[in-house]
Design an enzyme around this catalytic site. Structure first.
Site, PDB file in Angstrom:
ATOM      1  N   GLY A 153       0.687  -1.056   0.020  1.00  0.00           N
ATOM      2  CA  GLY A 153      -0.017  -0.220  -0.171  1.00  0.00           C
ATOM      3  C   GLY A 153       0.862   1.304  -0.108  1.00  0.00           C
ATOM      4  N   LYS A 154       0.421   2.182  -0.217  1.00  0.00           N
ATOM      5  CA  LYS A 154       0.891   3.643  -0.215  1.00  0.00           C
ATOM      6  C   LYS A 154       0.021   4.726  -0.183  1.00  0.00           C
ATOM      7  CE  LYS A 154       5.359   4.502  -0.306  1.00  0.00           C
ATOM      8  NZ  LYS A 154       6.278   3.877   0.477  1.00  0.00           N
TER       9      LYS A 154
END
Length: 430
Positions: free
Chosen positions: A118-119
């Site tokens: 994720g980011k």
């Protein structure tokens, strides 16, 4: 919020030429073809699971309201909850965040952590915000993305221009919504609110361990070796300290102010203190000014650690790099064209998804400690980080040898095989 079946799913096919997302997709396609991954699985791996774009209104100190834009992308959840940092930067784009989320998937898989990638990011310049404005922005952004984060769903962490204090605000905001303390919702927190000992140093220490393992395998004596480091933030600083402790000489360092050098070696602890006092490395006593921030990339050295932002080494300067070994402290600092040039020149590159994976590894330890409410001594953190970095390096080296390829492709093959296998076993629902 857009899932894979929506219009946002086409994002992976709309990467701009030369963008981080195009780089990430090229790496995926090359490794998937080499590993013989099924075409349908490759389509899944190319596409982010979920992309969220949010509006972040903030009442500024002068009373006016500014509206910022924030993102959170979950690339793949086949192996576990999403894991990845949040950056505050004027140049944040959805493409960039998507690419970084994809790289986080591979990084977690290379380290064999039970996470997907994720980011997140907010388009802003935090250097122009007051502490109150920064807190307001963080809390509102957290409230907006709280629909998809959680200790068993998506666990953010610090990234560019975010820090432990920002993580504490995220944890507090989420906990207030839940009506109970939830320390495991983020990692990279201050020690006083559930952070892990050794987390601050982890990415730099892990990078130094990767250099040590690579140097041993290519016959490079690390004691006395010349090291150049681009970027003297958290990763560059602790890489320098760790490599100096291993006997290497740090001969050149850069930050946004420029490049300094001393062929006899820069005393790292003194340089750290100087930057803390002055805010930059230029003017450090006993060092020569060598030019702009990118000059460090072509300084005479044995080991080069690019630890700043993406696309630092390109087709234009790759031919001038003088190092035998490069360890990517930053995410995506070498373009695919530059990669090919470096490979032809026989320069060994330890890719970002391995070289800078120490941070996410100790984030995993922090997450475990938060869930169990049982905290480890720093020696245990360091020992477990070293063990996992060395094991993962060995896995990547063996995969690259087996497929007759470079370490980047070997790491990608290993990661993609692990994620593809998890995806295949879980199946496509419904």
């Amino acid at each position: 919020m857009a899932d894979a079946g929506s219009g946002m799913a086409t994002l992976a096919h709309q990467a701009h030429k030369g963008s981080p997302l195009e780089m990430a997709l090229e790496q995926l396609e090359k490794a998937a073809a080499l590993a013989g991954i099924d075409e349908g699985l490759v389509k899944i791996l190319k596409t982010p699971k979920r992309s969220l774009t949010v509006s972040v209104p903030v009442r500024m100190d002068d009373g006016r309201i500014e509206v910022f834009t924030g993102y959170r992308v979950q690339h793949n959840l086949a192996r576990g909850p999403a894991k990845g940092g949040i950056r505050y930067h004027p140049g944040v784009t959805l493409e960039e965040v998507t690419a970084l989320a994809m790289w986080m998937t591979w990084k977690c898989a290379v380290m064999n952590l039970p996470f997907g990638g994720g980011k997140g990011g907010v388009i802003c310049d935090p250097r122009t915000l007051s502490p109150r404005e920064l807190e307001q922005l963080t809390r509102r952004y957290t409230a907006e993305i709280s629909v998809i984060i959680g200790p068993d769903r998506d666990i953010p962490a610090p990234d560019v221009y975010t820090n432990p204090q920002v993580m504490a605000w995220i944890m507090d905001t989420y906990s207030m919504q839940q009506g109970r303390p939830v320390p495991a919702v983020v990692t990279g927190k201050p020690i006083a609110v559930g952070g892990s000992l050794g987390r601050e140093q982890a990415t730099g220490r892990g990078c130094a361990i990767a250099v040590e393992e690579a140097a041993r395998r290519i016959g490079l004596r690390l004691e006395g070796a010349r090291v150049a480091i681009q970027g003297f933030g958290n990763v560059g600083r602790y890489s320098a300290l760790s490599l100096e402790a291993m006997g290497a000489r740090i001969v050149a360092v850069s930050d946004s102010s420029g490049t300094i050098r001393n062929p006899a070696g820069l005393p790292v602890r003194e340089l750290v203190a100087y930057k803390r006092q002055h805010g930059h490395v230029m003017g450090f006593p006993g060092a020569e000014a060598a030019g702009g921030p990118d000059r460090v990339l072509v300084e005479p050295c044995d080991v080069l650690v690019p630890a700043a932002l993406e696309e630092a080494i390109t087709a234009e300067n790759a031919g001038d790099v003088q190092a035998r070994l490069i360890a990517e402290g930053a995410n995506g600092p070498i373009t695919p064209e530059a990669d090919a040039i470096l490979a032809r020149r026989g320069i060994t590159v330890v890719p970002d998804i391995l070289a800078n994976a120490g941070g996410v590894t100790v984030s995993y330890f922090e997450w475990i400690q938060g869930l169990q409410e049982f905290f480890w001594p720093e020696e245990q953190v360091e020992q477990e980080l070293s063990r996992r970095m060395r094991q993962s390096f060995a896995d990547v080296w063996e995969t690259a040898r087996r497929y007759g390829t470079d370490l980047r492709t070997g790491a990608m093959v290993l990661a993609i095989q692990r994620v593809a296998e998890a995806t295949r076993l879980r199946g496509v629902y419904p």
